[in-house]
Design a protein around this motif. Sequence first.
Motif, PDB file in Angstrom:
ATOM      1  N   ILE A 122       0.860  -1.186   0.000  1.00 17.82           N
ATOM      2  CA  ILE A 122       0.000   0.000   0.000  1.00 17.82           C
ATOM      3  C   ILE A 122       0.896   1.237   0.000  1.00 17.82           C
ATOM      4  O   ILE A 122       1.926   1.253   0.679  1.00 17.82           O
ATOM      5  CB  ILE A 122      -0.912   0.045   1.256  1.00 17.82           C
ATOM      6  CG1 ILE A 122      -1.749  -1.238   1.374  1.00 17.82           C
ATOM      7  CG2 ILE A 122      -1.828   1.276   1.222  1.00 17.82           C
ATOM      8  CD1 ILE A 122      -2.583  -1.331   2.644  1.00 17.82           C
ATOM      9  N   ALA A 123       0.495   2.253  -0.771  1.00 21.16           N
ATOM     10  CA  ALA A 123       1.236   3.519  -0.762  1.00 21.16           C
ATOM     11  C   ALA A 123       0.249   4.668  -0.670  1.00 21.16           C
ATOM     12  O   ALA A 123      -0.816   4.636  -1.288  1.00 21.16           O
ATOM     13  CB  ALA A 123       2.071   3.648  -2.038  1.00 21.16           C
ATOM     14  N   ASP A 124       0.620   5.650   0.130  1.00 21.88           N
ATOM     15  CA  ASP A 124      -0.194   6.863   0.223  1.00 21.88           C
ATOM     16  C   ASP A 124       0.596   8.024  -0.367  1.00 21.88           C
ATOM     17  O   ASP A 124       1.616   8.433   0.209  1.00 21.88           O
ATOM     18  CB  ASP A 124      -0.559   7.170   1.670  1.00 21.88           C
ATOM     19  CG  ASP A 124      -1.337   8.475   1.753  1.00 21.88           C
ATOM     20  OD1 ASP A 124      -2.325   8.617   1.015  1.00 21.88           O
ATOM     21  OD2 ASP A 124      -0.926   9.370   2.506  1.00 21.88           O
ATOM     22  N   PRO A 125       0.166   8.545  -1.512  1.00 21.39           N
ATOM     23  CA  PRO A 125       0.943   9.580  -2.187  1.00 21.39           C
ATOM     24  C   PRO A 125       0.973  10.914  -1.431  1.00 21.39           C
ATOM     25  O   PRO A 125       1.868  11.725  -1.672  1.00 21.39           O
ATOM     26  CB  PRO A 125       0.234   9.746  -3.534  1.00 21.39           C
ATOM     27  CG  PRO A 125      -1.113   9.140  -3.373  1.00 21.39           C
ATOM     28  CD  PRO A 125      -1.029   8.151  -2.256  1.00 21.39           C
ATOM     29  N   GLN A 147      -6.092  -3.626   9.627  1.00 23.40           N
ATOM     30  CA  GLN A 147      -5.160  -3.145  10.657  1.00 23.40           C
ATOM     31  C   GLN A 147      -4.140  -2.173  10.056  1.00 23.40           C
ATOM     32  O   GLN A 147      -3.814  -1.149  10.647  1.00 23.40           O
ATOM     33  CB  GLN A 147      -4.413  -4.321  11.298  1.00 23.40           C
ATOM     34  CG  GLN A 147      -5.292  -5.305  12.032  1.00 23.40           C
ATOM     35  CD  GLN A 147      -6.019  -4.683  13.206  1.00 23.40           C
ATOM     36  OE1 GLN A 147      -5.447  -3.887  13.948  1.00 23.40           O
ATOM     37  NE2 GLN A 147      -7.280  -5.009  13.360  1.00 23.40           N
ATOM     38  N   VAL A 148      -3.637  -2.520   8.870  1.00 21.28           N
ATOM     39  CA  VAL A 148      -2.622  -1.680   8.229  1.00 21.28           C
ATOM     40  C   VAL A 148      -3.217  -0.329   7.834  1.00 21.28           C
ATOM     41  O   VAL A 148      -2.652   0.728   8.123  1.00 21.28           O
ATOM     42  CB  VAL A 148      -2.033  -2.380   6.980  1.00 21.28           C
ATOM     43  CG1 VAL A 148      -1.078  -1.460   6.248  1.00 21.28           C
ATOM     44  CG2 VAL A 148      -1.330  -3.667   7.382  1.00 21.28           C
ATOM     45  N   VAL A 149      -4.386  -0.373   7.181  1.00 22.89           N
ATOM     46  CA  VAL A 149      -5.008   0.885   6.732  1.00 22.89           C
ATOM     47  C   VAL A 149      -5.320   1.770   7.942  1.00 22.89           C
ATOM     48  O   VAL A 149      -5.046   2.974   7.935  1.00 22.89           O
ATOM     49  CB  VAL A 149      -6.279   0.597   5.897  1.00 22.89           C
ATOM     50  CG1 VAL A 149      -7.018   1.891   5.585  1.00 22.89           C
ATOM     51  CG2 VAL A 149      -5.910  -0.129   4.605  1.00 22.89           C
ATOM     52  N   GLN A 150      -5.858   1.167   9.004  1.00 26.19           N
ATOM     53  CA  GLN A 150      -6.212   1.963  10.191  1.00 26.19           C
ATOM     54  C   GLN A 150      -4.975   2.605  10.825  1.00 26.19           C
ATOM     55  O   GLN A 150      -5.017   3.752  11.259  1.00 26.19           O
ATOM     56  CB  GLN A 150      -6.935   1.087  11.214  1.00 26.19           C
ATOM     57  CG  GLN A 150      -8.384   0.809  10.792  1.00 26.19           C
ATOM     58  CD  GLN A 150      -9.136  -0.078  11.765  1.00 26.19           C
ATOM     59  OE1 GLN A 150      -8.550  -0.623  12.703  1.00 26.19           O
ATOM     60  NE2 GLN A 150     -10.426  -0.233  11.546  1.00 26.19           N
ATOM     61  N   ARG A 151      -3.867   1.846  10.861  1.00 26.52           N
ATOM     62  CA  ARG A 151      -2.647   2.420  11.442  1.00 26.52           C
ATOM     63  C   ARG A 151      -2.123   3.556  10.559  1.00 26.52           C
ATOM     64  O   ARG A 151      -1.650   4.588  11.059  1.00 26.52           O
ATOM     65  CB  ARG A 151      -1.573   1.341  11.608  1.00 26.52           C
ATOM     66  CG  ARG A 151      -0.279   1.832  12.244  1.00 26.52           C
ATOM     67  CD  ARG A 151      -0.445   2.200  13.726  1.00 26.52           C
ATOM     68  NE  ARG A 151      -0.396   1.017  14.533  1.00 26.52           N
ATOM     69  CZ  ARG A 151       0.730   0.464  15.028  1.00 26.52           C
ATOM     70  NH1 ARG A 151       1.887   1.042  14.827  1.00 26.52           N
ATOM     71  NH2 ARG A 151       0.689  -0.630  15.723  1.00 26.52           N
ATOM     72  N   ASN A 158      -5.131   9.233   4.445  1.00 29.70           N
ATOM     73  CA  ASN A 158      -6.552   9.090   4.138  1.00 29.70           C
ATOM     74  C   ASN A 158      -6.709   7.930   3.138  1.00 29.70           C
ATOM     75  O   ASN A 158      -6.091   7.953   2.069  1.00 29.70           O
ATOM     76  CB  ASN A 158      -7.047  10.402   3.513  1.00 29.70           C
ATOM     77  CG  ASN A 158      -8.524  10.354   3.191  1.00 29.70           C
ATOM     78  OD1 ASN A 158      -9.138   9.281   3.144  1.00 29.70           O
ATOM     79  ND2 ASN A 158      -9.101  11.526   2.972  1.00 29.70           N
ATOM     80  N   PRO A 159      -7.536   6.917   3.484  1.00 28.74           N
ATOM     81  CA  PRO A 159      -7.680   5.766   2.577  1.00 28.74           C
ATOM     82  C   PRO A 159      -8.099   6.159   1.164  1.00 28.74           C
ATOM     83  O   PRO A 159      -7.782   5.463   0.193  1.00 28.74           O
ATOM     84  CB  PRO A 159      -8.776   4.912   3.232  1.00 28.74           C
ATOM     85  CG  PRO A 159      -8.873   5.376   4.629  1.00 28.74           C
ATOM     86  CD  PRO A 159      -8.367   6.788   4.684  1.00 28.74           C
ATOM     87  N   ALA A 160      -8.813   7.279   1.047  1.00 23.71           N
ATOM     88  CA  ALA A 160      -9.272   7.714  -0.273  1.00 23.71           C
ATOM     89  C   ALA A 160      -8.104   7.987  -1.219  1.00 23.71           C
ATOM     90  O   ALA A 160      -8.243   7.909  -2.437  1.00 23.71           O
ATOM     91  CB  ALA A 160     -10.132   8.973  -0.132  1.00 23.71           C
ATOM     92  N   ASN A 161      -6.934   8.291  -0.640  1.00 27.80           N
ATOM     93  CA  ASN A 161      -5.763   8.577  -1.476  1.00 27.80           C
ATOM     94  C   ASN A 161      -4.884   7.355  -1.732  1.00 27.80           C
ATOM     95  O   ASN A 161      -3.991   7.394  -2.574  1.00 27.80           O
ATOM     96  CB  ASN A 161      -4.886   9.644  -0.806  1.00 27.80           C
ATOM     97  CG  ASN A 161      -5.637  10.938  -0.572  1.00 27.80           C
ATOM     98  OD1 ASN A 161      -6.439  11.344  -1.408  1.00 27.80           O
ATOM     99  ND2 ASN A 161      -5.410  11.570   0.567  1.00 27.80           N
ATOM    100  N   ALA A 220     -12.070  -1.105   4.226  1.00 20.97           N
ATOM    101  CA  ALA A 220     -11.268  -0.194   5.052  1.00 20.97           C
ATOM    102  C   ALA A 220     -11.190   1.205   4.444  1.00 20.97           C
ATOM    103  O   ALA A 220     -10.585   2.099   5.038  1.00 20.97           O
ATOM    104  CB  ALA A 220      -9.868  -0.769   5.240  1.00 20.97           C
ATOM    105  N   GLY A 221     -11.767   1.378   3.260  1.00 26.60           N
ATOM    106  CA  GLY A 221     -11.864   2.724   2.697  1.00 26.60           C
ATOM    107  C   GLY A 221     -11.125   2.974   1.403  1.00 26.60           C
ATOM    108  O   GLY A 221     -11.180   4.078   0.852  1.00 26.60           O
ATOM    109  N   ILE A 222     -10.412   1.976   0.891  1.00 23.84           N
ATOM    110  CA  ILE A 222      -9.680   2.177  -0.363  1.00 23.84           C
ATOM    111  C   ILE A 222     -10.619   1.883  -1.540  1.00 23.84           C
ATOM    112  O   ILE A 222     -11.302   0.857  -1.562  1.00 23.84           O
ATOM    113  CB  ILE A 222      -8.426   1.274  -0.434  1.00 23.84           C
ATOM    114  CG1 ILE A 222      -7.529   1.518   0.786  1.00 23.84           C
ATOM    115  CG2 ILE A 222      -7.660   1.513  -1.737  1.00 23.84           C
ATOM    116  CD1 ILE A 222      -6.236   0.711   0.791  1.00 23.84           C
ATOM    117  N   ALA A 223     -10.648   2.786  -2.508  1.00 19.50           N
ATOM    118  CA  ALA A 223     -11.528   2.614  -3.669  1.00 19.50           C
ATOM    119  C   ALA A 223     -11.134   1.348  -4.433  1.00 19.50           C
ATOM    120  O   ALA A 223      -9.947   1.042  -4.571  1.00 19.50           O
ATOM    121  CB  ALA A 223     -11.414   3.824  -4.588  1.00 19.50           C
TER     122      ALA A 223
END
Length: 261
Positions: A122-125, A147-151, A158-161, A220-223
């Motif tokens: 997973i990467a958050d830009p 667990q990973v996304v929440q942390r 933001n999971p949306a990103n 968990a919120g990822i599109a």
Amino acid sequence: MLLSEPLKFATPVEGVTAFNLTRGDADANPYSEVNLCNYTGDSTIHVVTGRAALCEHLRIPIDHLVMPRQTHDNRVAVIDSQFMQLNFDERNERLQGIDALITPLTGVCIGVNTADCVPIVIADPVTGLIAVAHAGWKGTVARIATQVVQRMVQMGANPANMQAAIGVSICKRCFEVGDEVVQQFEQSGFDIGRIMHRYKATGKAHINLQLANKLTLHEAGIALSHITIAHRCSRCNPHRYFSARRLGINSGRTFTAIIRR
Ligand SMILES: [Zn+2]
């Protein structure tokens, strides 16, 4: 020989590279050719040689390659500058019983070792956070992806990103399970009609672990459009990837990793 395949996000994240190693010129040796996992019976010298070759390839110091001692659970560790200052034994202690890593650091390669289980990157830009997780069926049921996304959210993302990619792992056709495993997925709230298929010829249940993790990441919120699946099966291709179901548990593991420059 060190061979790797890129693991692609739906939208590339600037500065971030994800990949998995392949077996290269695999022969009958179940650890051939490159195995970085030091707790499934391989010799230390072979593991250390492989790790050194990867670090040379990535042009990073050997202590900037970090992988956990996985246990099929859902615990996450953050690899931050404090962690990087720990000595060898302290690091090992921190990495025990961990199945996912997150780092805000650049130039640090984090990865997991799998042979049929599902690796997730997973990467958050926006925040620059990157993560990697190992989800076998137990970790999938325990929702390690959540667990990973929440942390990462706690760390400001933001999971949306986020962009996520699901790597080399066992396909639905290869992943026959007992009914007790199906029950655990059901009890954990999975939509069993979507992730399980019972083959008429054998009467056996098969679970789509890759899809189960995709749905968990989405929950968990990822599109969905931000989640890719590599669709490369370890058990269908045991000469290219390690497969515990083909080679037995005393075999090498496929290393799946992510690094931000
Ligand atoms: Zn398969």
